[in-house]
Design a protein around this motif. Sequence first.
Motif, PDB file in Angstrom:
ATOM      1  N   ARG A  33       0.787  -1.183   0.294  1.00 33.81           N
ATOM      2  CA  ARG A  33       0.181  -0.067   0.254  1.00 33.81           C
ATOM      3  C   ARG A  33       1.084   1.349  -0.014  1.00 33.81           C
ATOM      4  O   ARG A  33       2.120   1.614   0.360  1.00 33.81           O
ATOM      5  CB  ARG A  33      -0.762  -0.243   1.212  1.00 33.81           C
ATOM      6  N   THR A  38      -4.387  11.592  -6.365  1.00 31.14           N
ATOM      7  CA  THR A  38      -5.299  10.978  -6.595  1.00 31.14           C
ATOM      8  C   THR A  38      -4.390  10.849  -8.582  1.00 31.14           C
ATOM      9  O   THR A  38      -4.967   9.666  -8.828  1.00 31.14           O
ATOM     10  CB  THR A  38      -6.871  11.694  -7.294  1.00 31.14           C
ATOM     11  N   ALA A  41      -1.900   8.010  -8.298  1.00 28.66           N
ATOM     12  CA  ALA A  41      -2.854   6.781  -7.927  1.00 28.66           C
ATOM     13  C   ALA A  41      -3.224   6.019  -9.412  1.00 28.66           C
ATOM     14  O   ALA A  41      -3.419   4.797 -10.020  1.00 28.66           O
ATOM     15  CB  ALA A  41      -3.631   6.275  -7.260  1.00 28.66           C
ATOM     16  N   GLN A  42      -4.185   7.166 -10.161  1.00 24.76           N
ATOM     17  CA  GLN A  42      -4.865   6.611 -11.343  1.00 24.76           C
ATOM     18  C   GLN A  42      -3.482   6.289 -12.831  1.00 24.76           C
ATOM     19  O   GLN A  42      -4.054   5.673 -13.298  1.00 24.76           O
ATOM     20  CB  GLN A  42      -5.933   7.867 -11.651  1.00 24.76           C
ATOM     21  N   ARG A  45      -2.578   2.704 -11.507  1.00 24.79           N
ATOM     22  CA  ARG A  45      -3.929   1.314 -11.139  1.00 24.79           C
ATOM     23  C   ARG A  45      -3.263   0.239 -12.244  1.00 24.79           C
ATOM     24  O   ARG A  45      -3.130  -0.980 -12.145  1.00 24.79           O
ATOM     25  CB  ARG A  45      -4.573   1.921 -10.647  1.00 24.79           C
ATOM     26  N   THR A 187      -6.172  -4.159  -6.706  1.00 26.48           N
ATOM     27  CA  THR A 187      -6.572  -3.220  -5.683  1.00 26.48           C
ATOM     28  C   THR A 187      -7.096  -2.453  -5.711  1.00 26.48           C
ATOM     29  O   THR A 187      -8.044  -2.679  -6.035  1.00 26.48           O
ATOM     30  CB  THR A 187      -5.152  -2.535  -7.096  1.00 26.48           C
ATOM     31  N   ARG A 188      -7.337  -2.007  -4.642  1.00 34.10           N
ATOM     32  CA  ARG A 188      -8.681  -1.055  -4.044  1.00 34.10           C
ATOM     33  C   ARG A 188      -7.653   0.687  -3.277  1.00 34.10           C
ATOM     34  O   ARG A 188      -6.760   0.367  -3.546  1.00 34.10           O
ATOM     35  CB  ARG A 188      -9.379  -1.686  -2.918  1.00 34.10           C
ATOM     36  N   SER A 189      -9.170   1.741  -3.379  1.00 30.77           N
ATOM     37  CA  SER A 189      -8.547   3.168  -3.718  1.00 30.77           C
ATOM     38  C   SER A 189      -9.366   2.812  -2.242  1.00 30.77           C
ATOM     39  O   SER A 189     -10.465   3.771  -2.402  1.00 30.77           O
ATOM     40  CB  SER A 189      -8.469   3.789  -4.969  1.00 30.77           C
ATOM     41  N   ILE A 205      -3.932   3.145  -1.836  1.00 30.62           N
ATOM     42  CA  ILE A 205      -3.613   2.757  -2.996  1.00 30.62           C
ATOM     43  C   ILE A 205      -3.237   1.459  -2.808  1.00 30.62           C
ATOM     44  O   ILE A 205      -1.748   1.594  -1.833  1.00 30.62           O
ATOM     45  CB  ILE A 205      -3.665   2.704  -4.536  1.00 30.62           C
TER      46      ILE A 205
END
Length: 208
Positions: A33, A38, A41-42, A45, A187-189, A205
């Motif tokens: 993690r 944002t 991360a985008q 990902r 993955t998760r945010s 993330i």
Amino acid sequence: MRHRIAGNRMNMPEPRRRAARRSLMAGLIRFDRIETTTSRAQAIRGEVEKLIDTAVKGRQAAQSHLAKVVSDKEKAEQILAFARKGRFSLDAKVASNEERAAQSKAPLTDKGRKFLEQKLKDRREELLQIISNESEAKKALEAAYQSMVIELHARRKILSALPDELVVKKMFEELAPRYAGRPGGYTRSTKLGRRKGDAAEIIQIALV
């Protein structure tokens, strides 16, 4: 002309952006993690998901190839562990000094020859303890070597995008078994609020 500007640019020159993406991806895989903006991360990902998927499919393809020859899962793991120790054949013999000279190799002393012969004998016994039938043992060992080649191809594909040996090792030894049978969504945010100063949105993330 607007060339090579598609996608999330992370507001950096291309070389710096590429290095930042690799650093973020390596950190996510190494520590499970990370916290970042944002936009960053985008930007990573989708690529992280693709790399993990490559590792999962590469490992599964290697296992499937070996399973066609060695159906017993425990024996398959043992024969693969044996193969990883180095190339070996049940037909292998220590070459004579004349044969070594023809191959431009230094001659062996009696002590050196005994050492190599004992090494071959020990490896032979180790292999036959896993699969006692010599013919079946040969086929199983060749299948294990081929499965290693299949996995190596996947490793090299990942390394071309993320050149970090330790990270790639974790992907195959820890993440690939963890996500076996999972069709994506690795993955998760989670939103964490806004950063003081520039008010940029911060998210965590993480690998599921």
